[in-house]
Design a protein around this motif. Sequence first.
Motif, PDB file in Angstrom:
ATOM      1  N   HIS A  76      39.685  10.103  76.074  1.00 50.11           N
ATOM      2  CA  HIS A  76      39.600   9.388  77.494  1.00 50.11           C
ATOM      3  C   HIS A  76      38.424   9.002  77.856  1.00 50.11           C
ATOM      4  O   HIS A  76      38.597   7.939  78.940  1.00 50.11           O
ATOM      5  CB  HIS A  76      39.381  11.118  79.054  1.00 50.11           C
ATOM      6  CG  HIS A  76      41.272  12.083  79.516  1.00 50.11           C
ATOM      7  ND1 HIS A  76      41.777  11.228  80.692  1.00 50.11           N
ATOM      8  CD2 HIS A  76      41.709  12.639  78.297  1.00 50.11           C
ATOM      9  CE1 HIS A  76      42.858  11.629  80.459  1.00 50.11           C
ATOM     10  NE2 HIS A  76      43.132  12.357  78.930  1.00 50.11           N
ATOM     11  N   GLY A 100      50.463  15.547  82.988  1.00 53.17           N
ATOM     12  CA  GLY A 100      49.552  14.327  82.273  1.00 53.17           C
ATOM     13  C   GLY A 100      48.334  14.595  83.598  1.00 53.17           C
ATOM     14  O   GLY A 100      47.963  13.314  83.279  1.00 53.17           O
ATOM     15  N   ASP A 151      47.958  19.050  81.565  1.00 48.96           N
ATOM     16  CA  ASP A 151      47.473  18.475  80.618  1.00 48.96           C
ATOM     17  C   ASP A 151      47.226  19.304  78.314  1.00 48.96           C
ATOM     18  O   ASP A 151      47.860  19.942  79.095  1.00 48.96           O
ATOM     19  CB  ASP A 151      46.488  17.696  80.816  1.00 48.96           C
ATOM     20  CG  ASP A 151      46.025  16.187  79.687  1.00 48.96           C
ATOM     21  OD1 ASP A 151      46.291  16.028  78.695  1.00 48.96           O
ATOM     22  OD2 ASP A 151      46.286  15.100  80.859  1.00 48.96           O
ATOM     23  N   ASP A 198      51.988  21.524  76.262  1.00 52.83           N
ATOM     24  CA  ASP A 198      52.523  20.724  76.466  1.00 52.83           C
ATOM     25  C   ASP A 198      53.650  20.187  77.897  1.00 52.83           C
ATOM     26  O   ASP A 198      53.832  21.438  77.801  1.00 52.83           O
ATOM     27  CB  ASP A 198      54.004  20.452  74.929  1.00 52.83           C
ATOM     28  CG  ASP A 198      55.013  18.723  74.326  1.00 52.83           C
ATOM     29  OD1 ASP A 198      55.011  18.659  75.612  1.00 52.83           O
ATOM     30  OD2 ASP A 198      55.722  19.484  73.990  1.00 52.83           O
ATOM     31  N   MET A 199      53.834  19.342  78.421  1.00 57.42           N
ATOM     32  CA  MET A 199      54.272  19.554  79.473  1.00 57.42           C
ATOM     33  C   MET A 199      56.101  19.841  79.535  1.00 57.42           C
ATOM     34  O   MET A 199      56.560  19.447  80.031  1.00 57.42           O
ATOM     35  CB  MET A 199      53.807  18.803  80.403  1.00 57.42           C
ATOM     36  CG  MET A 199      54.264  16.505  79.967  1.00 57.42           C
ATOM     37  SD  MET A 199      52.902  15.851  80.709  1.00 57.42           S
ATOM     38  CE  MET A 199      53.738  14.383  80.257  1.00 57.42           C
TER      39      MET A 199
END
Length: 292
Positions: free
Chosen positions: A113, A148, A166, A178-179
């Motif tokens: 990030h 996400g 996320d 896990d989306m």
Amino acid sequence: MEPPQEPAAGTRRRRRRGGGKNRRKSSSSQQAPLTAAAPPPPSSPPAKRRRKAGADQVAAKPKMGNTASLLDKMRARLSGGHFRMLNEKLYTCSGQDAFDYFKDDPNLFDVYHSGYHEQMSHWPEQPVNVIISWLKSHNASWTVADFGCGNAAVAKNVKNKVFSIDLVSDDPSVIACDMAHTPLEPSSVDVAIFCLSLMGTNYPSYLEEANRVLKPSGWLVIAEVRSRLDPNTGGADPEKFSEGIIQLGYSLVLKDAKNKMFILFYFRKKEKSKVVKNIDWPQLKPCLYKRR
Ligand code: SAH
């Protein structure tokens, strides 16, 4: 008796006397702070020369500055390289693999990030800000799922109830999963957002999950990197991408392609729809960032 903070001063006194004999006699636990605080160089010059060396060091300060900035540059280059490696990983593996990867070392998520935000700082406009403005101009009572979410900018900037999702979370308000498989209830949200997050090789399963949790007439808002949907540069055909979502049971309300770096799609879920099985989804090109 000496007050509690005094032992440090005592340590200093002993160090000033500093005979090798004393040092040899002291226990290792006493020796460690002495060594850490003032490591005597093996060929220590006499006091006079040491003072002169001190003066030289002052004169040489700009050189130290150069070394520090060189080190900073090297560090930045290393973390930039690390970011690009993680970014490529996220675009070339499944969501489940990405989830397992970050679960093993959540610190990698911070590396990813900080690199991501560095890259995005060069974009004239942030897609997430366009989506935030869109949400603000609609209904604050809508429930939103931000698939996400990254640093959860959507949740932080709107009044709506937002489920931020996320791979990793150090923020209790972010759901780490896990989306493709969220814990959200079926038909429970009014808006599903994917802002630059259709990264995994199994991205259609994220859209299917959004479809499961979206209410009828709910909005599906997608921002994607322009090059991923540009057939002239090896990207997918945006029409084919939209067609896949239409077959999932949506109408395309607006395609906003006026931004140089990203495309925005606003889809609306049909009241009643017959989901087409075996949709022919196009492959989305990974978005690999160049070394700056
Ligand atoms: N939407 C945010 C962050 C974009 S970066 C913004 O616009 O600022 C893309 C994000 O998607 C990353 O944080 C990444 O971890 C997340 N992501 C990618 N694949 C995911 C998956 N399978 N499940 C959950 N999150 C995922």
